[in-house]
Design a protein around this motif. Sequence first.
Motif, PDB file in Angstrom:
ATOM      1  N   GLU A  82      57.219  31.417  -5.320  1.00  0.00           N
ATOM      2  CA  GLU A  82      56.922  30.049  -4.889  1.00  0.00           C
ATOM      3  C   GLU A  82      55.421  29.838  -4.740  1.00  0.00           C
ATOM      4  N   ARG A  83      54.725  30.811  -4.166  1.00  0.00           N
ATOM      5  CA  ARG A  83      53.263  30.696  -4.016  1.00  0.00           C
ATOM      6  C   ARG A  83      52.589  30.655  -5.373  1.00  0.00           C
ATOM      7  N   PHE A  84      53.089  31.465  -6.304  1.00  0.00           N
ATOM      8  CA  PHE A  84      52.502  31.487  -7.642  1.00  0.00           C
ATOM      9  C   PHE A  84      52.681  30.139  -8.328  1.00  0.00           C
ATOM     10  N   LEU A  85      53.860  29.553  -8.217  1.00  0.00           N
ATOM     11  CA  LEU A  85      54.112  28.270  -8.853  1.00  0.00           C
ATOM     12  C   LEU A  85      53.162  27.207  -8.317  1.00  0.00           C
ATOM     13  N   SER A  86      53.014  27.149  -7.004  1.00  0.00           N
ATOM     14  CA  SER A  86      52.140  26.157  -6.394  1.00  0.00           C
ATOM     15  C   SER A  86      50.695  26.338  -6.834  1.00  0.00           C
ATOM     16  N   SER A  87      50.223  27.581  -6.812  1.00  0.00           N
ATOM     17  CA  SER A  87      48.843  27.867  -7.205  1.00  0.00           C
ATOM     18  C   SER A  87      48.603  27.574  -8.682  1.00  0.00           C
ATOM     19  N   ALA A  88      49.529  28.007  -9.542  1.00  0.00           N
ATOM     20  CA  ALA A  88      49.377  27.809 -10.988  1.00  0.00           C
ATOM     21  C   ALA A  88      49.400  26.331 -11.340  1.00  0.00           C
ATOM     22  N   ALA A  89      50.276  25.558 -10.690  1.00  0.00           N
ATOM     23  CA  ALA A  89      50.369  24.124 -10.974  1.00  0.00           C
ATOM     24  C   ALA A  89      49.063  23.418 -10.644  1.00  0.00           C
ATOM     25  N   LYS A  90      48.447  23.804  -9.543  1.00  0.00           N
ATOM     26  CA  LYS A  90      47.190  23.165  -9.144  1.00  0.00           C
ATOM     27  C   LYS A  90      46.050  23.552 -10.092  1.00  0.00           C
ATOM     28  N   LYS A  91      46.000  24.820 -10.495  1.00  0.00           N
ATOM     29  CA  LYS A  91      44.940  25.269 -11.409  1.00  0.00           C
ATOM     30  C   LYS A  91      45.075  24.633 -12.782  1.00  0.00           C
ATOM     31  N   VAL A  92      46.313  24.555 -13.280  1.00  0.00           N
ATOM     32  CA  VAL A  92      46.545  23.928 -14.578  1.00  0.00           C
ATOM     33  C   VAL A  92      46.186  22.455 -14.511  1.00  0.00           C
ATOM     34  N   GLY A  93      46.523  21.819 -13.402  1.00  0.00           N
ATOM     35  CA  GLY A  93      46.176  20.412 -13.222  1.00  0.00           C
ATOM     36  C   GLY A  93      44.680  20.180 -13.314  1.00  0.00           C
ATOM     37  N   GLU A  94      43.907  21.062 -12.692  1.00  0.00           N
ATOM     38  CA  GLU A  94      42.446  20.932 -12.738  1.00  0.00           C
ATOM     39  C   GLU A  94      41.932  21.059 -14.165  1.00  0.00           C
ATOM     40  N   GLU A  95      42.531  21.963 -14.930  1.00  0.00           N
ATOM     41  CA  GLU A  95      42.066  22.203 -16.296  1.00  0.00           C
ATOM     42  C   GLU A  95      42.349  21.037 -17.235  1.00  0.00           C
ATOM     43  N   ILE A  96      43.483  20.365 -17.042  1.00  0.00           N
ATOM     44  CA  ILE A  96      43.843  19.294 -17.979  1.00  0.00           C
ATOM     45  C   ILE A  96      43.677  17.908 -17.363  1.00  0.00           C
ATOM     46  N   GLY A  97      43.034  17.883 -16.183  1.00  0.00           N
ATOM     47  CA  GLY A  97      42.730  16.595 -15.575  1.00  0.00           C
ATOM     48  C   GLY A  97      43.912  15.902 -14.932  1.00  0.00           C
ATOM     49  N   VAL A  98      44.846  16.684 -14.380  1.00  0.00           N
ATOM     50  CA  VAL A  98      46.025  16.124 -13.730  1.00  0.00           C
ATOM     51  C   VAL A  98      46.103  16.686 -12.312  1.00  0.00           C
ATOM     52  N   ASP A  99      46.448  15.843 -11.349  1.00  0.00           N
ATOM     53  CA  ASP A  99      46.633  16.286  -9.980  1.00  0.00           C
ATOM     54  C   ASP A  99      47.767  17.312  -9.942  1.00  0.00           C
ATOM     55  N   GLY A 100      47.455  18.539  -9.515  1.00  0.00           N
ATOM     56  CA  GLY A 100      48.463  19.587  -9.483  1.00  0.00           C
ATOM     57  C   GLY A 100      49.640  19.253  -8.583  1.00  0.00           C
ATOM     58  N   GLU A 101      49.390  18.438  -7.546  1.00  0.00           N
ATOM     59  CA  GLU A 101      50.476  18.037  -6.653  1.00  0.00           C
ATOM     60  C   GLU A 101      51.514  17.207  -7.405  1.00  0.00           C
ATOM     61  N   LEU A 102      51.060  16.485  -8.449  1.00  0.00           N
ATOM     62  CA  LEU A 102      52.003  15.701  -9.232  1.00  0.00           C
ATOM     63  C   LEU A 102      52.999  16.607  -9.941  1.00  0.00           C
ATOM     64  N   THR A 103      52.518  17.750 -10.411  1.00  0.00           N
ATOM     65  CA  THR A 103      53.411  18.707 -11.056  1.00  0.00           C
ATOM     66  C   THR A 103      54.502  19.152 -10.093  1.00  0.00           C
ATOM     67  N   LEU A 104      54.119  19.443  -8.853  1.00  0.00           N
ATOM     68  CA  LEU A 104      55.065  19.937  -7.863  1.00  0.00           C
ATOM     69  C   LEU A 104      56.043  18.857  -7.411  1.00  0.00           C
ATOM     70  N   ASN A 105      55.696  17.592  -7.651  1.00  0.00           N
ATOM     71  CA  ASN A 105      56.581  16.486  -7.300  1.00  0.00           C
ATOM     72  C   ASN A 105      57.343  15.943  -8.500  1.00  0.00           C
ATOM     73  N   SER A 106      57.350  16.717  -9.578  1.00  0.00           N
ATOM     74  CA  SER A 106      58.114  16.348 -10.764  1.00  0.00           C
ATOM     75  C   SER A 106      59.333  17.249 -10.877  1.00  0.00           C
ATOM     76  N   VAL A 107      60.285  16.875 -11.717  1.00  0.00           N
ATOM     77  CA  VAL A 107      61.427  17.750 -11.999  1.00  0.00           C
ATOM     78  C   VAL A 107      61.098  18.569 -13.241  1.00  0.00           C
ATOM     79  N   VAL A 108      61.898  19.581 -13.514  1.00  0.00           N
ATOM     80  CA  VAL A 108      61.593  20.518 -14.590  1.00  0.00           C
ATOM     81  C   VAL A 108      61.414  19.815 -15.938  1.00  0.00           C
ATOM     82  N   SER A 109      62.311  18.881 -16.251  1.00  0.00           N
ATOM     83  CA  SER A 109      62.218  18.199 -17.553  1.00  0.00           C
ATOM     84  C   SER A 109      60.914  17.420 -17.680  1.00  0.00           C
ATOM     85  N   GLU A 110      60.465  16.790 -16.596  1.00  0.00           N
ATOM     86  CA  GLU A 110      59.198  16.060 -16.616  1.00  0.00           C
ATOM     87  C   GLU A 110      58.024  17.013 -16.756  1.00  0.00           C
TER      88      GLU A 110
END
Length: 320
Positions: free
Chosen positions: A170-198
Amino acid sequence: MKKSTAKELEGLVKQYGLEPNIRRHISLLGYSAVFSGYKKYLPEFLGFTYNAFGVIWLGDVCWSMVNQDDIASKVRPLLKDEERLNAILSKAMAVFVETRNEFQSFSKRKASAEGLFGFLDVYERYYGSLGVYNVLYRGMTGDDLGVSSRLENRMGVERNEVSALYPKIERFLSSAAKKVGEEIGVDGELTLNSVVSEAREYLRKEKLPRGLVSDIEKRKGHCFYLFVFETGNEYILSDKAGITQLFKEVFEPPSVGAGSVKGVSAYPGLVRGKAKIVPLDCDPASLEIEDGGVIIAVHTNPDYLPLLKKAVAIVTDEGG
């Protein structure tokens, strides 16, 4: 994904007999992966799965909802077939070992959209294996279940091993989502508030559609998500007023009276202590327990550690 109303979701909760279950700190993406993993892998392992599952978020915590009686009725016949159970546990453990090794590999790489995309598959398979143990324990209530002490011990030991990876993953998912978000210009929190298909869709394109961004932002801090396993249908509500009302309607605290509780013991022993009943919506950090007390709760998690050190016994609906 279907946007729903509070009235529609209340109807689905009643239709599937869902009742309040566990309080946790898991993102929408996390629970979506759990349910997706259950749908994909539990029928393969067990021959059945849940009818539906619901989760409601208010603030940074969430409460899940499940039909305990439905899943327990499916499990009980299986508990009498020790040979099949041993085979199921061996298969679940083999998948866990495989996903643990893959997770260790992912955790050493630099976070990337492609890597996170691939990790979601590992995430689903991990929860598919953990789900086997969780489901079996849901059926282990009552007397004369036909489970040998050797098999019960095996289930307990293996479940502890499998669940130990849960906080790390769970910690890895949260950290990775935020880092990936920074790289592609997307708020990492948005990733965590999406469902898998999104999440898969935007990680593949490395871009979030404008309309989807607006929908996901509304889910922050207040969201109700319901997954129907037979159809794979997903329902979501992000209206704060509707969610607050729905929470009041479906999360009525059960009345607790004097009496006794019984179930399957994790460890043998006989103790005496003052009972401390933990409400479903209570933050463990706000509780106090005297040394030698007995904790009665829906479940425990790492937040309970200071309390567990003082308790002589813990009584829960399920492990965690």
